[in-house]
Design an enzyme around this catalytic site. Structure first.
Site, PDB file in Angstrom:
ATOM      1  N   GLU A 245       0.851  -1.204  -0.003  1.00 55.77           N
ATOM      2  CA  GLU A 245       0.032  -0.029   0.086  1.00 55.77           C
ATOM      3  C   GLU A 245       0.875   1.254  -0.126  1.00 55.77           C
ATOM      4  OE1 GLU A 245      -3.220  -0.009  -0.396  1.00 55.77           O
ATOM      5  OE2 GLU A 245      -3.611  -2.294   0.112  1.00 55.77           O
ATOM      6  N   CYS A 280      -2.337   9.126   2.115  1.00 62.28           N
ATOM      7  CA  CYS A 280      -2.019   8.569   0.901  1.00 62.28           C
ATOM      8  C   CYS A 280      -3.152   9.040  -0.009  1.00 62.28           C
ATOM      9  CB  CYS A 280      -2.019   7.173   1.163  1.00 62.28           C
ATOM     10  SG  CYS A 280      -3.505   6.279   1.693  1.00 62.28           S
TER      11      CYS A 280
HETATM   12  P1  NAD Z   1       8.408   4.614   4.844  1.00 62.99           P
HETATM   13  O1  NAD Z   1       8.544   3.878   3.543  1.00 62.99           O
HETATM   14  O2  NAD Z   1       9.457   5.643   5.131  1.00 62.99           O
HETATM   15  O3  NAD Z   1       8.314   3.984   6.262  1.00 62.99           O
HETATM   16  C1  NAD Z   1       7.317   2.998   6.448  1.00 62.99           C
HETATM   17  C2  NAD Z   1       7.740   1.873   7.227  1.00 62.99           C
HETATM   18  O4  NAD Z   1       8.673   1.113   6.724  1.00 62.99           O
HETATM   19  C3  NAD Z   1       8.384   2.290   8.655  1.00 62.99           C
HETATM   20  O5  NAD Z   1       7.946   1.584   9.697  1.00 62.99           O
HETATM   21  C4  NAD Z   1       9.670   2.349   8.461  1.00 62.99           C
HETATM   22  O6  NAD Z   1      10.529   2.110   9.621  1.00 62.99           O
HETATM   23  C5  NAD Z   1      10.038   1.084   7.791  1.00 62.99           C
HETATM   24  N1  NAD Z   1      11.103   0.679   6.842  1.00 62.99           N
HETATM   25  C6  NAD Z   1      12.000   1.792   6.463  1.00 62.99           C
HETATM   26  N2  NAD Z   1      12.943   1.138   5.651  1.00 62.99           N
HETATM   27  C7  NAD Z   1      12.692   0.038   5.746  1.00 62.99           C
HETATM   28  C8  NAD Z   1      13.341  -1.104   5.121  1.00 62.99           C
HETATM   29  N3  NAD Z   1      14.619  -1.065   4.410  1.00 62.99           N
HETATM   30  N4  NAD Z   1      12.953  -2.556   5.019  1.00 62.99           N
HETATM   31  C9  NAD Z   1      11.772  -2.896   5.952  1.00 62.99           C
HETATM   32  N5  NAD Z   1      11.176  -1.562   6.490  1.00 62.99           N
HETATM   33  C10 NAD Z   1      11.534  -0.444   6.371  1.00 62.99           C
HETATM   34  O7  NAD Z   1       7.209   5.634   4.590  1.00 62.99           O
HETATM   35  P2  NAD Z   1       6.435   6.605   5.611  1.00 62.99           P
HETATM   36  O8  NAD Z   1       7.103   7.985   5.482  1.00 62.99           O
HETATM   37  O9  NAD Z   1       6.388   6.305   7.050  1.00 62.99           O
HETATM   38  O10 NAD Z   1       5.195   6.802   5.128  1.00 62.99           O
HETATM   39  C11 NAD Z   1       4.575   7.806   3.809  1.00 62.99           C
HETATM   40  C12 NAD Z   1       4.400   6.956   2.742  1.00 62.99           C
HETATM   41  O11 NAD Z   1       3.396   6.002   3.053  1.00 62.99           O
HETATM   42  C13 NAD Z   1       3.647   7.836   1.781  1.00 62.99           C
HETATM   43  O12 NAD Z   1       4.151   7.707   0.289  1.00 62.99           O
HETATM   44  C14 NAD Z   1       1.961   7.698   1.645  1.00 62.99           C
HETATM   45  O13 NAD Z   1       1.450   7.858   0.673  1.00 62.99           O
HETATM   46  C15 NAD Z   1       2.305   5.826   2.025  1.00 62.99           C
HETATM   47  N6  NAD Z   1       1.078   5.552   2.499  1.00 62.99           N
HETATM   48  C16 NAD Z   1       0.097   4.600   1.835  1.00 62.99           C
HETATM   49  C17 NAD Z   1      -0.906   4.453   2.148  1.00 62.99           C
HETATM   50  C18 NAD Z   1      -1.819   3.321   1.478  1.00 62.99           C
HETATM   51  O14 NAD Z   1      -2.908   3.022   2.039  1.00 62.99           O
HETATM   52  N7  NAD Z   1      -1.631   3.174   0.015  1.00 62.99           N
HETATM   53  C19 NAD Z   1      -1.723   4.575   3.530  1.00 62.99           C
HETATM   54  C20 NAD Z   1      -0.713   5.674   4.280  1.00 62.99           C
HETATM   55  C21 NAD Z   1       0.389   6.083   3.800  1.00 62.99           C
END
Ligand code: NAD
Length: 496
Positions: A245, A280
């Site tokens: 997502e 999002c």
């Molecule tokens: P992010 O990808 O930076 O982090 C998400 C999660 O991944 C965090 O828990 C982070 O610690 C973890 N993470 C980071 N690096 C990792 C790795 N190498 N391996 C495994 N896990 C790792 O995203 P964010 O800044 O927390 O969220 C914002 C993004 O999420 C935006 O692009 C937004 O649009 C999207 N989002 C999508 C939805 C949806 O339903 N489609 C909903 C909410 C947010």
């Protein structure tokens, strides 16, 4: 300073190896609280616990599991008002929205229980061809990784369906908003059999260990594209299935026959600026007919002046708080400056009521930008903040083409007084969800599958399709020709 909130592994609170402190984005000098963080060894321990718990949990039966999960969430929800304040302080989400977010878990569990029960039932077909039983089985241990922008909702969308359908889980929240979600889910987990739900806070080390473990049967991730790529590369080694997502660059298409009333503009303001645009499915690009442009901008700004109050999120009259971090604030302010340098005109949105004592917070002035081309990064990429471009178009074909021209196709909205016309335009959009005459939170439904296409990800949350992500089918087929001893063993199937 109070003790860091512990990890939750194998049915009990567990110490970590380090501490994640979370500041208040409205007043960064104030530390709201802290959580214990794990490492690779503690993540492995949590997977051990989830694996050990899986067979008995899967055997329990879906009615028992749905009852236990609902009851656990309902008890944990008793302290929602206190926890909502914590969520508002750690994330900058306005207090009323934070309370609504915590209430979502119980509402979603109530919706999901009968759906999980229906989807888990065997489907038996007995006809001239033979007897076919389609069995739905859980995967095993699910790895869940969630972002910060709606930490409780986005975790509940994974925990509730995965557990109800018989899987166990290790969940890693985001370090940027770990407090309320960790406390809430630890309370839920403590009421379930040991090891069914495990919470391990941490950064990349925890996330990478979690998705790389060969015992993980499925990965469900919500977050950004760069992280998704890294997780997908790891998942590829064992072809571990994923639900992704990711971000969106949602177009809001205002057709010439839209309402253009104050009520419409108010819905559009919230569609774009809820949670400071860090959603999002927020409106990320606004398309208006060229001859409606000036009227639209004036109507939008007038509505926003009345309803968008940018002030400390704990103030009950606040409708927009700061953004999540200093880094995100700088990135958004750079984007605003670059839009202006590229010839865009900035229009300040809402009423700016930030108190002096909050001046050092991660505030970004909500802004509409007019006069940009589609090539500017504010238009072509997801901004994830309170700055939104307004673009003009001449024809429906043109606006559909431009709406579809970005890489991240999550959701969209079409605004028209003619339902049939709006739905016809919606069908031409290359997205997973279209809102009609609204956008964002107000347009979602517990029963409507949500998810993206292309670089916005794959798989669904919400609705029966979302719950079905946590079940895998197993067909048990006994052809009549074999039962009756008339099959030679070399025939192709034919319709019954
Ligand atoms: P992010 O990808 O930076 O982090 C998400 C999660 O991944 C965090 O828990 C982070 O610690 C973890 N993470 C980071 N690096 C990792 C790795 N190498 N391996 C495994 N896990 C790792 O995203 P964010 O800044 O927390 O969220 C914002 C993004 O999420 C935006 O692009 C937004 O649009 C999207 N989002 C999508 C939805 C949806 O339903 N489609 C909903 C909410 C947010």
């Amino acid at each position: 300073m109070s003790e860091p909130f512990p990890l939750f592994i194998g049915g009990r609170a567990h110490a970590g190896v380090s501490v994640i402190e979370r500041e208040n984005p409205s007043r960064p000098a104030e530390i709201v609280g802290s959580v214990a963080a794990g490492d690779a060894a503690l993540t492995t321990l949590a997977i051990d616990a989830a694996q050990l718990a899986f067979p008995a949990w899967a055997e329990l039966g879906v009615e028992v599991r749905t009852g236990l999960v609902r009851e656990a969430i309902s008890r944990a929800s008793a302290t929602n008002p206190d926890r909502a304040e914590m969520l508002a302080r750690e994330l900058g989400k306005v207090a009323v929205d934070a309370l609504g977010e915590l209430g979502f878990a119980a509402a979603f569990a109530a919706y999901a229980a009968p759906v999980a029960e229906r989807l888990s039932a065997d489907v038996v077909v007995e006809d001239a061809e033979g007897r076919l039983v389609t069995v739905q089985e859980p995967f095993g241990v699910i790895a869940a990784i969630t972002p910060w922008n709606a930490p409780v909702i986005l975790a509940a969308l994974k925990v509730v369906p995965a557990l109800m359908t018989g899987n166990t889980m290790v969940l890693k929240p985001s370090p940027l908003a770990p407090l309320a979600v960790t406390q809430f889910l630890s309370e839920v987990a403590s009421q379930l059999p040991d090891g069914v739900l495990n919470i391990v806070n941490g950064g990349m080390e925890v996330g990478e260990t979690l998705v790389a473990d060969p015992r993980i049967a499925k990965i469900t991730f919500t977050g950004g594209l760069a992280t998704a790529r890294s997780i997908a590369a790891t998942a590829a080694r064992r072809v571990t299935p994923t639900v992704m997502e990711l971000g969106g660059n949602d177009a809001a298409i205002f057709l010439p026959d839209a309402e253009y009333t104050e009520a419409m503009y108010t819905r559009a303001v919230f569609g774009a600026f809820l949670t400071s645009g860090q959603v999002c499915m927020a409106i990320k690009r606004i398309f208006v007919p060229v001859d409606r442009h000036d009227e639209f901008v004036a109507g939008f700004l007038a509505a926003a002046e009345k309803v968008l109050h940018v002030r400390n999120p704990l103030d009950p009259t606040s409708t927009m708080g700061p953004v999540v971090s200093r880094e995100h604030q700088s990135r958004l302010n750079d984007l605003i400056r670059s839009a202006e340098a590229a010839g865009g005109t900035l229009h300040e949105v809402g009423s700016w009521e930030v108190a002096d004592e909050d001046a050092d917070g991660y505030w970004v002035r909500p802004t509409l930008v007019t006069g940009l081309t589609d090539e500017h990064p504010l238009v072509s990429d997801e901004q994830f903040g309170p700055v939104v471009p307004v673009l003009t178009y001449q024809s429906e074909d043109e606006v559909v083409r431009r709406a579809n021209s970005v890489e991240q196709s999550l959701a969209s909205s079409v605004w028209s007084t003619d339902d049939e016309h709006a739905a016809a335009v919606a069908r031409r959009l290359d997205v997973g969800f279209t809102f009609l005459n609204c956008a964002n939170r107000a347009g979602t439904s517990l029963r409507a599958a949500f998810g993206g296409r292309g670089l916005s990800g794959h798989g669904r949350e919400f609705g029966p399709l979302g719950l079905g992500e946590y079940l895998q089918s197993h067909s048990i087929n006994y052809p009549n020709a074999v039962r009756q001893g008339t099959a030679l063993g070399n025939a192709y199937p034919v319709p019954a």
